[in-house]
Design a protein around this motif. Structure first.
Motif, PDB file in Angstrom:
ATOM      1  N   SER B  81       0.820  -1.216   0.000  1.00 28.67           N
ATOM      2  CA  SER B  81       0.000   0.000   0.000  1.00 28.67           C
ATOM      3  C   SER B  81       0.854   1.266   0.000  1.00 28.67           C
ATOM      4  O   SER B  81       0.334   2.371  -0.192  1.00 28.67           O
ATOM      5  CB  SER B  81      -0.944   0.001   1.211  1.00 28.67           C
ATOM      6  N   VAL B  83       3.186   1.864  -2.179  1.00 27.11           N
ATOM      7  CA  VAL B  83       3.698   2.087  -3.539  1.00 27.11           C
ATOM      8  C   VAL B  83       2.707   2.939  -4.341  1.00 27.11           C
ATOM      9  O   VAL B  83       1.513   2.651  -4.350  1.00 27.11           O
ATOM     10  CB  VAL B  83       3.947   0.735  -4.252  1.00 27.11           C
ATOM     11  N   GLY B  84       3.186   3.978  -5.005  1.00 26.58           N
ATOM     12  CA  GLY B  84       2.320   4.860  -5.781  1.00 26.58           C
ATOM     13  C   GLY B  84       2.697   4.947  -7.250  1.00 26.58           C
ATOM     14  O   GLY B  84       1.990   5.565  -8.043  1.00 26.58           O
ATOM     15  N   LEU B  86       4.526   2.466 -10.474  1.00 26.57           N
ATOM     16  CA  LEU B  86       5.115   1.207 -10.942  1.00 26.57           C
ATOM     17  C   LEU B  86       5.273   1.315 -12.447  1.00 26.57           C
ATOM     18  O   LEU B  86       4.289   1.334 -13.188  1.00 26.57           O
ATOM     19  CB  LEU B  86       4.195   0.034 -10.582  1.00 26.57           C
ATOM     20  N   LYS B 101       2.557  -3.826 -16.797  1.00 25.99           N
ATOM     21  CA  LYS B 101       2.262  -3.224 -15.501  1.00 25.99           C
ATOM     22  C   LYS B 101       0.894  -3.645 -14.988  1.00 25.99           C
ATOM     23  O   LYS B 101       0.728  -3.990 -13.812  1.00 25.99           O
ATOM     24  CB  LYS B 101       2.356  -1.699 -15.603  1.00 25.99           C
ATOM     25  N   PHE B 108      -0.407  -6.119  -5.638  1.00 27.33           N
ATOM     26  CA  PHE B 108      -0.534  -4.962  -4.746  1.00 27.33           C
ATOM     27  C   PHE B 108      -1.870  -4.922  -4.008  1.00 27.33           C
ATOM     28  O   PHE B 108      -2.201  -3.924  -3.379  1.00 27.33           O
ATOM     29  CB  PHE B 108      -0.273  -3.672  -5.533  1.00 27.33           C
ATOM     30  N   ASN B 111      -4.483  -1.910  -3.048  1.00 25.46           N
ATOM     31  CA  ASN B 111      -3.907  -0.652  -3.518  1.00 25.46           C
ATOM     32  C   ASN B 111      -3.936  -0.608  -5.041  1.00 25.46           C
ATOM     33  O   ASN B 111      -3.093  -1.198  -5.703  1.00 25.46           O
ATOM     34  CB  ASN B 111      -2.474  -0.510  -3.010  1.00 25.46           C
ATOM     35  N   ASP B 113      -4.333   2.503  -6.631  1.00 30.78           N
ATOM     36  CA  ASP B 113      -3.946   3.875  -7.012  1.00 30.78           C
ATOM     37  C   ASP B 113      -2.444   3.918  -7.285  1.00 30.78           C
ATOM     38  O   ASP B 113      -1.677   4.525  -6.540  1.00 30.78           O
ATOM     39  CB  ASP B 113      -4.349   4.850  -5.901  1.00 30.78           C
ATOM     40  N   ILE B 114      -2.037   3.226  -8.346  1.00 32.27           N
ATOM     41  CA  ILE B 114      -0.614   3.136  -8.682  1.00 32.27           C
ATOM     42  C   ILE B 114      -0.413   3.650 -10.098  1.00 32.27           C
ATOM     43  O   ILE B 114      -0.885   3.054 -11.076  1.00 32.27           O
ATOM     44  CB  ILE B 114      -0.098   1.689  -8.543  1.00 32.27           C
ATOM     45  N   SER B 115       0.292   4.751 -10.223  1.00 26.50           N
ATOM     46  CA  SER B 115       0.585   5.375 -11.514  1.00 26.50           C
ATOM     47  C   SER B 115       1.644   4.566 -12.267  1.00 26.50           C
ATOM     48  O   SER B 115       2.263   3.673 -11.699  1.00 26.50           O
ATOM     49  CB  SER B 115       1.069   6.806 -11.261  1.00 26.50           C
ATOM     50  N   ARG B 146       4.769   8.511  -0.987  1.00 28.50           N
ATOM     51  CA  ARG B 146       4.700   7.123  -1.432  1.00 28.50           C
ATOM     52  C   ARG B 146       5.932   6.768  -2.264  1.00 28.50           C
ATOM     53  O   ARG B 146       6.680   7.635  -2.683  1.00 28.50           O
ATOM     54  CB  ARG B 146       3.412   6.894  -2.237  1.00 28.50           C
TER      55      ARG B 146
END
Lengths: 472, 472
Positions: B81, B83-84, B86, B101, B108, B111, B113-115, B146
């Protein structure tokens, strides 16, 4: 170690936009008939599309990118040596290794110190390239004072069948800098990533330009990711910007990735219902208190793709005021994949002075990006009206782009079908090869200054040429 | 608008590294014989390679990425959680639209919400993903605190012929954060982009995993882009960091994209000659004053790929001290494309405490990234020795990775050839399909905890499974 020559500006964003689309289109009304639909309206009303742009085999994602990048450089008089980042987004790959970005390097002359390559994730790539360009500005601008460019380029084609009418083609280029008329609301962007197979293009056995599509799943994934991202965007707006009960009423425009505009209509309904449930305001609610009160009391439906008549009604004014008017290019060009969201900035800007500005009110633009597979983000821009000259230029360029829609030539569904057959054949044609649409008798015109594919040599190397920039 | 909760840290960089490579390899000495070279040394001495890793058809770029990302999360006890971002770099595409990706998202959990998506430009993609991840940290860390992860994943395979021995396979994952043991020297990165066709993978008619390669041109492009980038890096070091007459003497390690290590040997010679011409110091010059003085007086050769005996001699100590020792994984795994440069960080870190630290001297690492087509950058890290605990973890993980090289199983050139034939067949095999190497009699083991492809269903959707994490 950070070597800084100054502070990080707080107004990075979009300070230039250009758009290229092909000079040929087919009318959806004609396509409906040709595809054997007896009742009119399948594509025009059912999908909300009026025309569809298409490319013959002499255009590819590289030629589109060359054209739009040159247009941006010219229209905004950008010194090529001032550019330090160039990111390209596409899902219309001509190569699994080499980037489209590298093929754009000749446009920048002696300036070879340009960061950025290609980013890839379905229709979402342009948004990632935008985020990456903004990150690059944050990281390097205080040191180098250089600009970033983001290019989105795609040709959407489908196998003969029900999805064919959802094609399209085009390219958008964005200039990013500080002092931007469209300031990116940094830190509010809210993303939803998910592993799915709603639309994809496997390599290998499925050796063609066409995607594999699970239409229903894709619509459902688009709307449910929107809901997730919008909720998170609201939470971040409250946490980082102190904006409570934010709703679409707080925006001057809401732009969406648009596979077809009828889906965007549904998206607006989903968001307005969400606004109501959260206790936010709804545009025009004074005229339909009962409906909005009903939505407020409802729980979120388990299947967001089933749109209730109440949410459609409650969202009608929102749709009419802040979304539908920006969709003209989407209706007349079709799905452009990565550029699809960004042509709505062109649509918005082209109309900007026709609207009245409310004193003391910020004008904000909400953006929803979706790419199958899937990646989605909600984020926003704030219009920086102090940037008069730059904004003026953006408005002028946008108007000129929209005007060019009427300069295209219409082709019949039969001619369109032949062009698709030519593209199919060309895709796997033995090299060396030459696009058949290059012949002098070709039905497919190009706008002045357009780059196009001239041949693929016996080593599979693609050669490009440019048509005369003067109108003849 | 920028909503900031704090200042931008000045020590962003790499604070974790992991590496996965397949459990099978073939010996280059055996390959030489099998390929009919009567004199030994064609691959071992000529290319400087000793072994080559390879994957059977049950591994693809997605499974490698799944494995290495899970390894990084486990080895550095990263809370998913936190990580923001990848970003994934690969030129071993299984899809022209969907990102690798997105296939990593299940690792994850809640979570989403990973750009970040996939970046693509030959072997250079990992460097772009690193730059993008750093930009994301600069842009968002003050707001969200993050972390970022960058993954490089590739399987290098060549058609039967002279290039086949330059294959390899592997994946690297990097954790990016502030307070990093390897601090990125922000703003010094120097890039050279160029439109060329030295190595590429066209889609369509050339429907296979293998690239089109122009070997000689690629070597020449690699070395000339190095020279351009290194000169610019020196200029930026002077302008932004006040470092005049910088040379390789100022670095503790110099790492390079390594298609084969003999090319890296040439790269070091090119740089040392450049250092000498510019009046910079050369390692060991007191023992060879005449040679270095000779280089100082020479003009830059027009063809950098012709390496003079003088520059080879003058660069020998540099090569032995700061480059060759970090190349063990490259010699024993082969070219891994995007991870090729980054496994040298593993090599460097695994040896770190065996070397002596000079009091008061910064330890810096120079990096050269090259991707055909072409994109190249020279940039650097500074070792942050204050980060004792994090650095210790990186050293321990790196040693364990290098140790795993000896746990692989050797296969014969014939078995290797059969595996390549299997991959070739599987690439275009009609779906549904199952990797032939999944059979219980398969010669191709997987390390505990490895993800692998289990099938491709009739809709072209890839399914993955994971082998037991315990050693049995």
């Amino acid at each position: 170690m950070v070597f800084s020559n100054g502070d990080v500006p707080d107004d990075f964003g979009v300070s230039g936009v250009s758009c290229y689309f092909p000079a040929s289109f087919v009318r959806q009304e004609a396509l409906e008939k040709a595809h054997g639909h007896k009742e009119p309206g399948k594509y025009t009303i059912g999908l909300g599309q009026t025309e569809m742009a298409f490319c013959s085999d002499k255009e590819d994602s590289v030629s589109l990118a060359l054209t739009v990048t040159q247009m941006l450089l010219d229209e905004y008089e950008i010194d090529p040596s001032s550019v330090g980042f160039l990111g390209v987004a596409s899902e219309t790959l001509v190569d699994k290794s080499k980037s489209i970005k590298s093929a754009l390097m000749p446009l920048f002359g002696d300036n070879t110190d340009i960061s950025g390559v290609d980013v890839k994730h379905a229709c979402y790539g342009g948004t990632q390239a935008l985020f990456d360009g903004l990150g690059w500005l944050h990281r390097t601008y205080p040191i180098q004072h250089r600009l970033a460019i983001v290019v989105c380029t795609d040709i959407a084609v489908y196998a003969d069948g029900p999805a064919r009418c959802t094609g399209g083609a085009g390219a958008v280029a964005l200039l990013l800098s500080p002092g931007a008329p469209l300031v990116f609301d940094n830190g509010l962007e809210s993303t939803h990533g998910h592993h799915g197979y709603d639309f994809f293009k496997p390599v290998g056995a499925h050796n063609c330009e066409y995607p594999i599509v699970a239409g229903k799943e894709s619509i459902s994934a688009y709307l449910s990711a929107l809901s997730t991202c919008y909720k998170l965007y609201k939470r971040k707006s409250k946490a980082y910007a102190g904006r409570d009960k934010l709703s679409l009423v707080d925006f001057d425009a809401a732009c969406f990735h648009s596979p077809f505009t009828k889906l965007v209509r549904k998206a607006v309904a989903v968001m307005v219902a969400e606004d109501a449930r959260e206790g936010g305001r709804v545009r025009g609610e004074e005229k339909m208190e009962g409906i909005v009160a009903g939505l407020r009391a409802q729980e979120e439906p388990s299947d967001l793709s089933v749109i209730s008549p109440e949410s459609l009604k409650a969202s009608e004014q929102t749709w009419q005021e802040i979304t539908s008017p920006n969709l003209e290019m989407n209706r007349r060009l079709g799905n452009m994949y990565t550029p699809s969201l960004y042509v709505q900035l062109v649509g918005y800007l082209s109309r900007l002075e026709e609207e009245k500005r409310e004193e003391g009110r910020e004008r904000r633009i909400l953006m929803y990006s979706y790419g199958s597979g899937s990646m989605a983000s909600v984020y926003s821009f704030t219009l920086n009206e102090g940037m008069t000259e730059r904004l003026r230029r953006m408005i002028d360029v946008s108007r000129s782009i929209v005007g060019r829609l009427d300069e295209r030539e219409e082709r019949t569904p039969e001619e369109y079908g032949e062009t698709m057959a030519q593209r199919e054949k060309f895709y796997t044609q033995r090299v060396p090869s030459t696009p058949s649409s290059l012949s002098s008798s070709s039905l497919y015109p190009l706008f002045p200054g357009t780059f196009h594919l001239s041949s693929i040599d016996d080593q599979y190397r693609r050669q490009y040429a440019r048509v005369d920039t003067r109108r003849v």
